[in-house]
Write an enzyme that holds these catalytic residues in place. Sequence first.
Site, short mmCIF file in Angstrom:
data_model
loop_
_atom_site.label_atom_id
_atom_site.label_comp_id
_atom_site.label_asym_id
_atom_site.label_seq_id
_atom_site.Cartn_x
_atom_site.Cartn_y
_atom_site.Cartn_z
N THR A 280 -17.05 -25.93 40.32
CA THR A 280 -16.70 -24.75 39.51
C THR A 280 -17.96 -24.20 38.86
O THR A 280 -18.95 -24.91 38.71
CB THR A 280 -15.77 -25.12 38.34
N ASP A 281 -17.90 -22.95 38.42
CA ASP A 281 -18.94 -22.49 37.51
C ASP A 281 -18.69 -23.19 36.17
O ASP A 281 -17.58 -23.68 35.90
CB ASP A 281 -18.94 -20.97 37.35
#
Length: 620
Positions: A280-281
């Site tokens: 994920t970011d």
Amino acid sequence: MRKIEYIVLVSLVLLVSCTPRLGRDSDEAVIAAMTVEEKINLLVGTCVAWPNPPYPAPNTIHRGSMPEDYAAQVISTARMEGRVPGSAGQSYAIPRLGIPSIVFSDGPVGVRIDAYTTAFPSTCLLASTRDTDLVYRVGQAIGEEMLSMGVDILLAPGMNLMRNPLCGRNYEYLSSDPDLCGQIASAYVRGVQSCGVGACLKHFAVNNQETYRNGIDVQLSDSLLRNHYLKAFEYTVRQAKPWTVMSAYNRVNGVLASENKYLLTDILRDEWQFDGFVMTDWWAEEDPVKMQQAGCNMQMPGTPMQKEQLRQAIADGTLDEAVLDRNLLDVLRIIRRTPTFRGVAFDQQPALERHALLAREAAAKGMVLLENRNNTLPLDTQKVQKVALMGVGSYNVYVGGSGSGNVTRKYKVSLADALAEAGYPMDSSLCAMYRDYVKTELGKQPAENFWCVPTISEMAVDKKEIERLARETDICLLTLQRMAGEGADRQLAKGDYFLTETEEQLLRMCVRAFHIYNKRVVLLLNIGSSIHLTQVHTLPDAILLTWLPGQEAGHAMLDVLTGRVSMQGQLPMPFYYDYEDVPSAANFPWSDGDANKVIYREGTAQPTRTLYPFGYGLTY
Ligand code: BGC
């Protein structure tokens, strides 16, 4: 040894030798030997030293509403105190199974850690070189620095298309054109990975703005998504085989990018055959269960809450453990390739001097010549005896933008530094005036940090002083500059997209005064994305777009100005005639007045009017 001790010892030896080990035994066997807790640990980052819980919700970070206490916390603790201080994140180690913790660092302009590394030019400049061999070499140099510093995965390149000139992170991106973006990104990834370290394509997908990046729902047709916004990702996945991909913060057609099975599994893995893992970011935390199910392998930087949610979902049967096993296979496949797993020793001695030369070479090659009337450039160094060096940016150059794309550089060279070093006489009282102003203005601001590179507004110079300079010097070099970065988009306002009155007046006064004596004015633009030049582009004799050129900025500018390096840079995005000519103008940063949604209505339309089109650039 008593019999009982002997039995215990033999059992222990047997136990250890029967326990699977990563690399020696199959990944499946290693996963089969993991407890659920270990599986969850490995799929959620270690989150060593970011702000402690309760975390301020990261989706509150959007223009104008970042809570002050959050900003303060992040600024003071935006570093991991793990194995490599200042790196962005780390994975969990399981020593009993031979699984080490691997280190992730930003990208893309160098290795962002709390130690000196080379600040290469911004990637929009790299794309302007159109030189994939050079970009490969830059990637390779960054890869070498990762190896030296103990970093396994570089969180770069940033591959979101420059949909609008106001996107705050354009300086970290490559182009408005998917083909160019794919070619440059592939060269960059191949260069990085040639060193046996990994790259990470980000932010997958359609993260083309910073405004409400954590919540905005990007709505677009499937053909526009695939044939335009995903095209460069596809090309790079197929050509360069990146080890990892980072999902974006935003939603895509209603579904969060990190929970988007269509993007992460159906397209990325099944169609494009991506064989690495997806993370994920940072802090893109909504539902870790949905993320795992969609094929998002690692939640970064990882929070205890995410682990708890996964634990509960396994316990109550809402999440099948087989999903974790599937996702772990991708992670282990990559961990086995890392220098940490391979036991590569790191010396913490990056080749800073050698790489500075490369940063300078790349910076000079990617600058773009926008205007050059009467062959003003390259400068006739015989005729130019004395320089009037104007503009704050000539003294305090912006070498990169703010946010995760920044690096801890050892130094930066301004044009003033480079001219002085090369022995060019400059008007000394003018230099003193600018240096004082810069010092005073910088003194009023906090030092450079994650979210903020101090900016200084342009200094007004008295008309009489400019007339004196026009009489007493041979040429005027004037730099105007813009800062931008992560967390906010640029403003459609004076001082950002438009010149301020002070800037325009300074340019006009210099041109008027110097032209009386038949002397030339060169405008240098130290910016990371296009600005509005329509009213002024015919005024100066030459316009040199230097971008945000990295730590060797001034040297590279001088190389170009003096013709030591020939000009070949070409624009990776257009300069528009009016902002209204930007195809996305009516739908940026949101559509229909709804701050939660942006509809990409413009399709792949080319701008109706440009001042300088995509691919433009004069040569000499
Ligand atoms: C950025 C990413 C970056 C990550 C880790 C996020 O805020 O969007 O590009 O890689 O932080 O620093």
